[in-house]
Design a protein around this motif. Structure first.
Motif, mmCIF file in Angstrom:
data_model
loop_
_atom_site.group_PDB
_atom_site.id
_atom_site.type_symbol
_atom_site.label_atom_id
_atom_site.label_comp_id
_atom_site.label_asym_id
_atom_site.label_seq_id
_atom_site.Cartn_x
_atom_site.Cartn_y
_atom_site.Cartn_z
ATOM 1 N N SER A 77 0.761 -1.290 0.005
ATOM 2 C CA SER A 77 0.188 -0.023 0.047
ATOM 3 C C SER A 77 0.826 1.342 0.157
ATOM 4 O O SER A 77 0.435 2.439 -0.377
ATOM 5 C CB SER A 77 -0.791 -0.107 1.024
ATOM 6 N N GLN A 104 -7.045 -0.361 -2.055
ATOM 7 C CA GLN A 104 -7.533 1.173 -1.962
ATOM 8 C C GLN A 104 -6.257 2.321 -2.443
ATOM 9 O O GLN A 104 -6.391 3.174 -2.882
ATOM 10 C CB GLN A 104 -7.834 1.419 -0.710
ATOM 11 N N VAL A 138 -7.436 -5.250 0.774
ATOM 12 C CA VAL A 138 -8.195 -4.012 0.752
ATOM 13 C C VAL A 138 -7.267 -2.744 1.036
ATOM 14 O O VAL A 138 -7.441 -1.732 0.297
ATOM 15 C CB VAL A 138 -9.334 -3.770 1.767
ATOM 16 N N HIS A 151 -12.027 0.719 -5.832
ATOM 17 C CA HIS A 151 -13.188 1.077 -5.045
ATOM 18 C C HIS A 151 -12.899 -0.305 -4.197
ATOM 19 O O HIS A 151 -13.231 -1.486 -4.712
ATOM 20 C CB HIS A 151 -14.302 1.038 -5.881
ATOM 21 N N CYS A 152 -13.407 -0.056 -2.921
ATOM 22 C CA CYS A 152 -13.524 -1.300 -1.731
ATOM 23 C C CYS A 152 -14.318 -0.881 -0.941
ATOM 24 O O CYS A 152 -14.494 0.121 -0.339
ATOM 25 C CB CYS A 152 -12.026 -1.401 -1.209
ATOM 26 N N SER A 153 -15.543 -1.929 -0.745
ATOM 27 C CA SER A 153 -16.719 -1.908 0.173
ATOM 28 C C SER A 153 -17.315 -3.071 0.299
ATOM 29 O O SER A 153 -16.948 -4.066 -0.288
ATOM 30 C CB SER A 153 -17.673 -0.894 -0.669
#
Length: 242
Positions: free
Chosen positions: A129, A206, A202, A211-213
């Protein structure tokens, strides 16, 4: 890794994922174990290494691992490391390529730092990340990642509605990173997972701008008393609303 050398959380996550990757390959290549026994041995050894390192290098943080009994003390912590030593134990035991190592840090319930090692892809890579790269161009027709053994009906239905193509794959981490790597556009999972299955993927996704949800669009919240997470959607932002 010395405690005196206080590296960043992102660097630590990447180093731990990479070291666990090497350990797991050594266990597999030794030829001592096969099948389920290989998966169990790899899980145990990688978990022991990761948990010991995190407790030594980040002693004030909480820890949640798939392979350890949950310690409720983590709920009082704002920073909690969430790990899956072998995501895709079945695939690892079958000596397939679609398995991963997850190392993540959730801060106040948010997947903030993550590293996902893909030991058998491109000579072994770690997606992280703190060092995101640009997403690749995508085709007009979306590709949907689904379980190679139990494809979710919801994912099949949404793919059909959007004119998408199904791409079977193993572990959750491998699927999520396939979206990051431009090998697919949508990972929609409705069959239930746990926090360690998605926290590191995630965080990485991100950071790359994906998009992460939850599948209803609500946020993913980590370090909860119940670690079960019913569903997940990771996709290119261009497809999120539809």
């Amino acid at each position: 890794m010395s405690k005196s050398r206080m590296i960043s959380d992102g660097e630590l996550a990447a180093q731990l994922a990479g070291a666990a990757r090497r350990l797991l390959l050594q266990v597999r290549d030794s030829g001592t174990f096969e099948g389920k026994a290989l998966g169990s041995a790899g899980d145990a050894m990688a978990n022991q290494f990761l948990c010991h390192a995190i407790r030594h290098l980040r002693p004030d943080d909480g820890l949640l691992s798939e392979e350890e009994k949950d310690n409720p003390e983590r709920l009082s912590k704002g920073r909690v490391w969430i790990i899956d030593p072998v995501d895709g134990t079945r695939e690892y035991g079958e000596e397939r390529a679609d398995w991963a190592v997850h190392v993540a840090l959730a801060v106040d319930g948010v997947a903030s730092i993550g590293a996902v090692a893909l030991p058998d892809l491109d000579g072994g890579i770690v997606l992280r990340s703190d060092k995101p790269q640009a997403l690749l161009p995508m085709p007009e027709r979306p590709r949907f990642l689904v379980s190679r053994t139990r494809p979710a009906r919801e994912a099949q239905a949404v793919a059909a509605a959007l004119g998408g193509e199904l791409v079977p794959m193993g572990s959750a981490g491998a699927k999520a990173m396939a979206v990051v790597r431009g090998e697919a556009e949508v990972y929609l999972h409705s069959g239930g997972q746990y926090e360690w299955d998605s926290c590191a993927p995630v965080a990485v996704a991100q950071a790359y701008g994906l998009h992460c949800s939850r599948i209803d669009g609500s946020p993913l919240v980590y370090n909860q008393p119940n670690t079960y997470m019913p569903d997940l959607m990771i996709c290119r932002p261009e497809w999120a609303k539809r």
